[in-house]
Design a protein around this motif. Sequence first.
Motif, PDB file in Angstrom:
ATOM      1  N   THR A 120     -60.946 -65.208 -30.076  1.00 42.21           N
ATOM      2  CA  THR A 120     -61.128 -64.915 -28.652  1.00 42.21           C
ATOM      3  C   THR A 120     -60.244 -65.793 -27.778  1.00 42.21           C
ATOM      4  O   THR A 120     -59.304 -65.306 -27.148  1.00 42.21           O
ATOM      5  CB  THR A 120     -62.602 -65.106 -28.233  1.00 42.21           C
ATOM      6  OG1 THR A 120     -63.437 -64.267 -29.034  1.00 42.21           O
ATOM      7  CG2 THR A 120     -62.792 -64.702 -26.769  1.00 42.21           C
ATOM      8  N   THR A 121     -60.535 -67.078 -27.726  1.00 38.24           N
ATOM      9  CA  THR A 121     -59.866 -67.922 -26.738  1.00 38.24           C
ATOM     10  C   THR A 121     -58.389 -68.168 -27.032  1.00 38.24           C
ATOM     11  O   THR A 121     -57.549 -68.041 -26.134  1.00 38.24           O
ATOM     12  CB  THR A 121     -60.601 -69.268 -26.603  1.00 38.24           C
ATOM     13  OG1 THR A 121     -60.705 -69.891 -27.887  1.00 38.24           O
ATOM     14  CG2 THR A 121     -61.993 -69.065 -26.036  1.00 38.24           C
ATOM     15  N   VAL A 122     -58.055 -68.517 -28.268  1.00 40.16           N
ATOM     16  CA  VAL A 122     -56.645 -68.774 -28.582  1.00 40.16           C
ATOM     17  C   VAL A 122     -55.811 -67.497 -28.447  1.00 40.16           C
ATOM     18  O   VAL A 122     -54.740 -67.515 -27.815  1.00 40.16           O
ATOM     19  CB  VAL A 122     -56.486 -69.413 -29.974  1.00 40.16           C
ATOM     20  CG1 VAL A 122     -55.008 -69.525 -30.348  1.00 40.16           C
ATOM     21  CG2 VAL A 122     -57.132 -70.806 -29.991  1.00 40.16           C
ATOM     22  N   PRO A 123     -56.240 -66.345 -28.989  1.00 40.19           N
ATOM     23  CA  PRO A 123     -55.457 -65.117 -28.801  1.00 40.19           C
ATOM     24  C   PRO A 123     -55.351 -64.690 -27.337  1.00 40.19           C
ATOM     25  O   PRO A 123     -54.453 -63.921 -26.988  1.00 40.19           O
ATOM     26  CB  PRO A 123     -56.250 -64.078 -29.609  1.00 40.19           C
ATOM     27  CG  PRO A 123     -56.962 -64.873 -30.644  1.00 40.19           C
ATOM     28  CD  PRO A 123     -57.355 -66.134 -29.939  1.00 40.19           C
ATOM     29  N   ALA A 124     -56.273 -65.191 -26.488  1.00 39.08           N
ATOM     30  CA  ALA A 124     -56.225 -64.838 -25.071  1.00 39.08           C
ATOM     31  C   ALA A 124     -55.136 -65.588 -24.320  1.00 39.08           C
ATOM     32  O   ALA A 124     -54.700 -65.146 -23.248  1.00 39.08           O
ATOM     33  CB  ALA A 124     -57.577 -65.119 -24.414  1.00 39.08           C
ATOM     34  N   VAL A 125     -54.684 -66.708 -24.878  1.00 39.80           N
ATOM     35  CA  VAL A 125     -53.725 -67.535 -24.140  1.00 39.80           C
ATOM     36  C   VAL A 125     -52.377 -67.724 -24.848  1.00 39.80           C
ATOM     37  O   VAL A 125     -51.472 -68.326 -24.290  1.00 39.80           O
ATOM     38  CB  VAL A 125     -54.329 -68.928 -23.834  1.00 39.80           C
ATOM     39  CG1 VAL A 125     -55.573 -68.789 -22.978  1.00 39.80           C
ATOM     40  CG2 VAL A 125     -54.643 -69.693 -25.117  1.00 39.80           C
TER      41      VAL A 125
END
Length: 348
Positions: A120-125
């Motif tokens: 979620t978070t890493v692929p989002a940024v």
Amino acid sequence: MMGPEKWPHGRWGRKWRRSRMPNPHKLACVTLAVLSLGMATAASAAYPEKPITLIVPFSPGGASDQAARALAAATSARLGANQIIVVNKDGAGGLIGSSEVYKAKPDGYTLLLARVATHTTVPAVREVPYDPMNWAVLGMLETNPVTCATSKDKPYKTFKELIAAIKASPEKITYSSAGPGTILHLAAVMLIEKSKIGDPQKIATHIPYKGGGPAALAAVKGEVDFVCQSYNEMSAHIKSGALRALIVLGNERLADVPDAPTSKELGIDGMEIAVGWSGLMGPPGMDPEAVKFWVSLLGEVKNNKAWQDGVKRLGSVPSIWSPAETVSFMKNALEKMKQIAKELGIKL
């Protein structure tokens, strides 16, 4: 039985004899089909026939590591000799271990303890070396409320005092995380942004560590001023008094830290998305029989009281969901986090 001396002779006899003799080609095909069916049945029935490697993409002691070892313990009786072997492969915010599983042979013997950071978070940024939505999703395991805390030796008694200190001393107040783009990193950035005290990516200094465990320990030692962390990774430190909980992200207080207010109580909305979670996944195209086996086994674990109690003691919420429920949750969370990252201008 008619012997050779009584077989019919002549042209009619030759045809009769050929009709009575087995066709070698047909016999070979039938034999091969039977053997193939038997081998396929044996293979599907045998899974697992050797130990299963469960890769944790973060360092030992963190939320993902705890979740993996709790699962290994809960499945040990069912798996018998073919136990789960937990292997920690940390680095790059969980991308190194995750990439290894993504590229692994999809036979069900290499699985991933997936985390909110890896999917979620890493692929989002940032760009990641795999498609976060293209996995053999076996199910959710647990969710982890996020809490922000500081060392007992730091002067901040409340979250408001911490925010005041950040505002008064730009770039001097530090916080730790499990790596850039992890929920621990983004939770802190989101909190600072919603407090409206300056550029959320500059006014406080981010110091990444290789996992949630080391990040929490850094706060305990006073190496950083605060940490926003999954509660289960800090519960022992908070219960011992080494860390002081300042705020719980979301809408509900934690029973273990009843004095810590929620972000909603403090007028900070939208923080409920900042929740940690652990899931079980395999490489894309994983053997359907192995997928079926794990979905069934997780159904058994869900009703395992010893596992439930153990997860709760670690400060997590037992949350075994079906693959479909897990995929729906992941998709929604990824879309929301991408939107938040875009609004905050976060791109790594």
